[in-house]
Write an enzyme that holds these catalytic residues in place. Sequence first.
Site, PDB file in Angstrom:
ATOM      1  N   ARG A   1       0.151   4.850   3.069  1.00 24.76           N
ATOM      2  CA  ARG A   1       0.104   4.742   4.542  1.00 24.76           C
ATOM      3  C   ARG A   1       0.344   5.812   5.398  1.00 24.76           C
ATOM      4  O   ARG A   1       0.461   5.684   6.444  1.00 24.76           O
ATOM      5  CB  ARG A   1       1.155   3.416   4.788  1.00 24.76           C
ATOM      6  CG  ARG A   1       0.625   1.965   4.287  1.00 24.76           C
ATOM      7  CD  ARG A   1       1.746   1.079   4.505  1.00 24.76           C
ATOM      8  NE  ARG A   1       2.693   1.060   3.568  1.00 24.76           N
ATOM      9  CZ  ARG A   1       3.704   0.272   3.635  1.00 24.76           C
ATOM     10  NH1 ARG A   1       4.190  -0.190   4.844  1.00 24.76           N
ATOM     11  NH2 ARG A   1       4.695  -0.057   2.657  1.00 24.76           N
TER      12      ARG A   1
ATOM     13  N   CYS B   1       0.848  -1.237  -0.018  1.00 25.63           N
ATOM     14  CA  CYS B   1       0.005  -0.052  -0.063  1.00 25.63           C
ATOM     15  C   CYS B   1       1.157   1.376  -0.011  1.00 25.63           C
ATOM     16  O   CYS B   1       1.605   1.513   0.790  1.00 25.63           O
ATOM     17  CB  CYS B   1      -0.857  -0.018   1.087  1.00 25.63           C
ATOM     18  SG  CYS B   1      -2.039   1.577   1.340  1.00 25.63           S
TER      19      CYS B   1
ATOM     20  N   GLU C   1      -5.015   3.761 -10.492  1.00 26.45           N
ATOM     21  CA  GLU C   1      -5.551   2.410 -10.294  1.00 26.45           C
ATOM     22  C   GLU C   1      -6.811   2.189 -11.109  1.00 26.45           C
ATOM     23  O   GLU C   1      -7.127   1.105 -11.558  1.00 26.45           O
ATOM     24  CB  GLU C   1      -6.112   2.033  -8.706  1.00 26.45           C
ATOM     25  CG  GLU C   1      -5.053   2.215  -7.517  1.00 26.45           C
ATOM     26  CD  GLU C   1      -5.386   2.051  -6.092  1.00 26.45           C
ATOM     27  OE1 GLU C   1      -5.852   0.871  -5.641  1.00 26.45           O
ATOM     28  OE2 GLU C   1      -5.733   3.167  -5.528  1.00 26.45           O
TER      29      GLU C   1
ATOM     30  N   TRP D   1      -8.752   5.299  -0.215  1.00 23.40           N
ATOM     31  CA  TRP D   1      -9.422   5.945  -1.016  1.00 23.40           C
ATOM     32  C   TRP D   1      -8.518   5.645  -2.532  1.00 23.40           C
ATOM     33  O   TRP D   1      -7.335   5.206  -2.534  1.00 23.40           O
ATOM     34  CB  TRP D   1      -9.573   7.393  -0.949  1.00 23.40           C
ATOM     35  CG  TRP D   1      -8.430   8.324  -0.349  1.00 23.40           C
ATOM     36  CD1 TRP D   1      -7.380   8.569  -1.129  1.00 23.40           C
ATOM     37  CD2 TRP D   1      -8.127   8.444   0.770  1.00 23.40           C
ATOM     38  NE1 TRP D   1      -6.279   9.275  -0.422  1.00 23.40           N
ATOM     39  CE2 TRP D   1      -6.880   9.172   1.060  1.00 23.40           C
ATOM     40  CE3 TRP D   1      -8.979   8.090   2.253  1.00 23.40           C
ATOM     41  CZ2 TRP D   1      -6.311   9.291   2.149  1.00 23.40           C
ATOM     42  CZ3 TRP D   1      -8.445   8.630   3.396  1.00 23.40           C
ATOM     43  CH2 TRP D   1      -6.905   9.182   3.428  1.00 23.40           C
TER      44      TRP D   1
END
Length: 369
Positions: free
Chosen positions: A62, A59, A239, A234
């Site tokens: 973070r 991720c 992506e 979010w």
Amino acid sequence: MSASVEDELAFLSEAHHGHILDERLAVCRAALAAQLPAPLTSAELTWAGRIAWRNHARCIGRHYWRSLNVRDHRHLDSADQIAASLREHLEFAQADGNVRSVLTVYAPPDHPGGPAPRIWNHQLCSYAGYRHHDGTILGDPKTIALTDHARALGWEPPSTPGRFDLLPWIVSGRDGRPHLFPLPAGLVREVRLRHPQFAWFEQLGLRWYAVPVISDMSLHAAGTDYPAAPFNGWYMGTEIGARNLADTDRYNLLPVIAEKLALDQRNPRSLWKDRALLELNAAVLHSYESDGVKLVDHHTASAEFIKFCEREKTAGREVSARWDWIVPPMSPATTTVFHTPMAEFPTTPDFHAQPSAWASAGATAAEKS
């Protein structure tokens, strides 16, 4: 106690100090020694969820781990109860576009190998994928298996199936059986995609949902697995624009956009893919901003990840990071993270991939027969 158990419980030192920490460690050690779930309090579960986000090597977002809202729903054990809770999760996360990061944790197995609630969907929001007899696919190729399972359970697609038909939820409670939950109209907020310059773009009829709620990963904390623990941050624009809509094994829209842009697709040296990718991502960023839906661009996300790493270094913690997941899938060399060395290593608490729910259900059925 073995070092592994101590490592599993080490995160409690961020929640407690002194004799309270000693008491809570003793309670959790005893439960794990008896092969029972660690009896975490709601406050401890909140720490576990936030630290799992902080630890998760794949991720980039973070930097905001402390803002995660953790909902303790371990008391829910039926599919109906869980589906109602999932609706609350999604409504709270969407937040009229100002997306909130949320984790909802459901019950762990009640004994080793015992049943635990599962959410069969990869994400709470996703679009159906229909494979036609001639091999062509309508919709999202990634969801063909889930779409087939939903139809086998009685879900009926729209009379005229489309590319963006929202899938129902498939949820199993303590009984281990899948239950189907069609989504109420209007529950999922979606964004119509249009371009800041090209009027023709809106005519493509593209859209995407506002919030990516990952729902098929397991939360591992305090030596305990929670197979149903949906969570969301979010979206980062790429992506959607550089993966979901652009990948050749997903919606594969670059040739369509390149044709609209009158780009020469005969030779890769024309960089038609790059040009089409840029405009697709520009449309995603423009549309989410125009609709007031929170979304971050990949340059900002990269800068925030570097800040996160700096804060972790100041706190005396190493950052586990997987380079091929952290580096954005568009113009990577223009981002700071591309030039940043990274190493992935085991952490706990953390989120983990697990076998699909239908594979697990099949294994359970085989064991009972």
